[in-house]
Write a protein that holds these residues in place. Sequence first.
Motif, PDB file in Angstrom:
ATOM      1  N   ILE A  66      56.512  53.675  39.125  1.00 32.26           N
ATOM      2  CA  ILE A  66      56.019  54.259  40.435  1.00 32.26           C
ATOM      3  C   ILE A  66      56.586  55.781  40.452  1.00 32.26           C
ATOM      4  N   ILE A  67      57.707  56.367  39.837  1.00 34.18           N
ATOM      5  CA  ILE A  67      58.038  57.644  40.123  1.00 34.18           C
ATOM      6  C   ILE A  67      56.923  58.408  39.478  1.00 34.18           C
ATOM      7  N   GLN A  68      56.125  58.106  38.402  1.00 38.54           N
ATOM      8  CA  GLN A  68      55.138  58.703  37.843  1.00 38.54           C
ATOM      9  C   GLN A  68      53.711  58.584  38.422  1.00 38.54           C
ATOM     10  N   ARG A  69      53.414  57.476  39.187  1.00 40.41           N
ATOM     11  CA  ARG A  69      52.382  57.317  40.084  1.00 40.41           C
ATOM     12  C   ARG A  69      52.627  57.926  41.536  1.00 40.41           C
ATOM     13  N   GLU A  70      53.725  57.598  42.188  1.00 42.82           N
ATOM     14  CA  GLU A  70      53.761  58.070  43.512  1.00 42.82           C
ATOM     15  C   GLU A  70      54.478  59.401  43.361  1.00 42.82           C
ATOM     16  N   LYS A 125      58.360  66.550  37.271  1.00 44.43           N
ATOM     17  CA  LYS A 125      57.911  65.226  37.447  1.00 44.43           C
ATOM     18  C   LYS A 125      59.149  64.366  37.417  1.00 44.43           C
ATOM     19  N   GLY A 126      60.162  64.797  37.902  1.00 45.22           N
ATOM     20  CA  GLY A 126      61.235  64.030  37.769  1.00 45.22           C
ATOM     21  C   GLY A 126      62.011  63.540  36.495  1.00 45.22           C
ATOM     22  N   ARG A 127      61.560  64.303  35.467  1.00 49.12           N
ATOM     23  CA  ARG A 127      62.188  63.931  34.067  1.00 49.12           C
ATOM     24  C   ARG A 127      63.454  64.360  33.735  1.00 49.12           C
ATOM     25  N   GLY A 128      63.987  65.210  34.572  1.00 49.65           N
ATOM     26  CA  GLY A 128      65.363  65.662  34.253  1.00 49.65           C
ATOM     27  C   GLY A 128      65.645  67.072  33.979  1.00 49.65           C
ATOM     28  N   SER A 129      66.763  67.380  33.531  1.00 49.06           N
ATOM     29  CA  SER A 129      67.292  68.738  33.221  1.00 49.06           C
ATOM     30  C   SER A 129      66.260  69.526  32.325  1.00 49.06           C
ATOM     31  N   HIS A 148      72.080  62.073  37.601  1.00 48.52           N
ATOM     32  CA  HIS A 148      71.868  62.415  39.014  1.00 48.52           C
ATOM     33  C   HIS A 148      70.377  63.343  38.895  1.00 48.52           C
ATOM     34  N   ALA A 149      70.093  63.614  37.637  1.00 50.60           N
ATOM     35  CA  ALA A 149      68.925  64.418  37.209  1.00 50.60           C
ATOM     36  C   ALA A 149      67.583  63.672  37.036  1.00 50.60           C
ATOM     37  N   THR A 150      68.053  62.217  36.529  1.00 56.72           N
ATOM     38  CA  THR A 150      66.739  61.500  36.191  1.00 56.72           C
ATOM     39  C   THR A 150      65.975  61.107  37.724  1.00 56.72           C
ATOM     40  N   GLY A 151      64.698  61.388  37.926  1.00 52.59           N
ATOM     41  CA  GLY A 151      64.205  60.954  38.978  1.00 52.59           C
ATOM     42  C   GLY A 151      64.182  62.180  40.008  1.00 52.59           C
ATOM     43  N   THR A 152      65.163  62.916  39.718  1.00 48.50           N
ATOM     44  CA  THR A 152      65.109  64.058  40.893  1.00 48.50           C
ATOM     45  C   THR A 152      65.009  65.738  40.279  1.00 48.50           C
ATOM     46  N   VAL A 153      64.975  65.856  39.268  1.00 46.37           N
ATOM     47  CA  VAL A 153      64.726  67.331  38.847  1.00 46.37           C
ATOM     48  C   VAL A 153      63.849  67.372  37.738  1.00 46.37           C
ATOM     49  N   ARG A 206      56.724  60.851  46.271  1.00 48.59           N
ATOM     50  CA  ARG A 206      58.302  60.900  46.561  1.00 48.59           C
ATOM     51  C   ARG A 206      59.115  61.945  46.233  1.00 48.59           C
ATOM     52  N   LEU A 207      58.946  62.481  45.262  1.00 44.23           N
ATOM     53  CA  LEU A 207      59.898  63.484  44.803  1.00 44.23           C
ATOM     54  C   LEU A 207      59.454  64.707  45.725  1.00 44.23           C
ATOM     55  N   LYS A 208      58.156  64.969  45.950  1.00 47.38           N
ATOM     56  CA  LYS A 208      57.842  66.285  46.617  1.00 47.38           C
ATOM     57  C   LYS A 208      58.497  65.773  48.089  1.00 47.38           C
ATOM     58  N   ARG A 209      58.533  64.734  48.789  1.00 49.53           N
ATOM     59  CA  ARG A 209      59.001  64.552  49.796  1.00 49.53           C
ATOM     60  C   ARG A 209      60.635  64.722  49.884  1.00 49.53           C
TER      61      ARG A 209
END
Length: 374
Positions: free
Chosen positions: A272-276, A202-206, A194-199, A279-282
Amino acid sequence: MDWIEEELRRLKGENLYRERRLREGFLDVCSNDYLGLRDHPEVIEAVVRVVRDAGVGSGASQLVSGYTRYHRELEDALAEFKGTPSCVLFGSGYLANVGLLQALAGEGDLILSDRLNHASIIDGCRLSKADVMIFEHGDYQHLEDLLRSTRKNYRRVLIVTDSVFSMDGDMANVQLLMDLCEKYECILVLDEAHATGTVGDKGRGSLEHFHLEWKEYVVMMGTLSKALGSYGAFVCASKRVCDLLVNRARSLIFSTAIPPALCAGAVTALQIIQRETWRLKRLRELSETLYKSLRGMGFEVMYHGTPILPIMVYSEERALRMSAHLLEKGVLLQAIRYPTVPKGSARLRLTASVRYSEDDIKTLLRALDDVKAF
Ligand SMILES: Cc1ncc(COP(=O)(O)O)c(C=O)c1O
């Protein structure tokens, strides 16, 4: 075979019986598709292209002929994203955890496991044949007490934890865990599902969240099935750990490789995670807004800066009633009960997702307001 009827009756009597729901037609507010990538047009396009090129199934285990250039490309992309020298894919997060723990620990070893770790970690501990000690959730003083008194009796010691806890949404303090691993010479296994892409920024994790560099004793498992919107899993670690997994993890060796097309979908999702970055901000803004709204409505909600926002209900029966009523209102929010969480701590595990429109959020809040008094 009458015992089966009895068993099912008992589960119903205890409000612990489960039924699957068709998701179609409902507003799904409990998935792990945090970044809304499972139906992103580019992801779909990449998957379809590779289905045409390489077929649907992989055809065999990675060690036979199921390992393609699409698998290797994804492994390279994940290793870069997570900041490790190497990566190896598994069929699912469940398979990764059982294979990883069985391969890294055995008789004469010790696994120290957080009380709230995911079921796949619990099963991996059992499969490993190592001694297992459970430390209280997030209680690293308790963990150090166990290390101090037992470290000398064991060959290898693994500390294993979810980095974002799947049912509570809180985070392990990876900084403190790394300090303990260095002091007591342990391997740290982090479940980054649950950390990958969300924390992390840049969403890279813990590790990114705590501004830490990867170290050789850190082994990170993660899934493609949550923020990456696909299916499958990975372990990011040193080259020698990955080589050992390829040789020893039975769930990798004796199971068919994930379809090549899913690898291509996950590579695209990572791009997409790295470009957009919006998404993480939203996702973060939405998580906080939902938390504030629900708290304002009088719900007891857990919030730790992650997109997992469990609404605590405690009673299994009440959680079921609330969930059923939400369904009538068109909202799919499953009641999470024992054995997924401890008895008497049932909850509605709401998750934030970039998928939700403003109208979805209004529908959700209206429906929740209706069930508040249930
Ligand atoms: C923390 C954690 N680890 C592992 C898994 C298993 O992953 P998968 O669904 O890919 O088997 C999950 C999800 O179900 C999870 O929440």
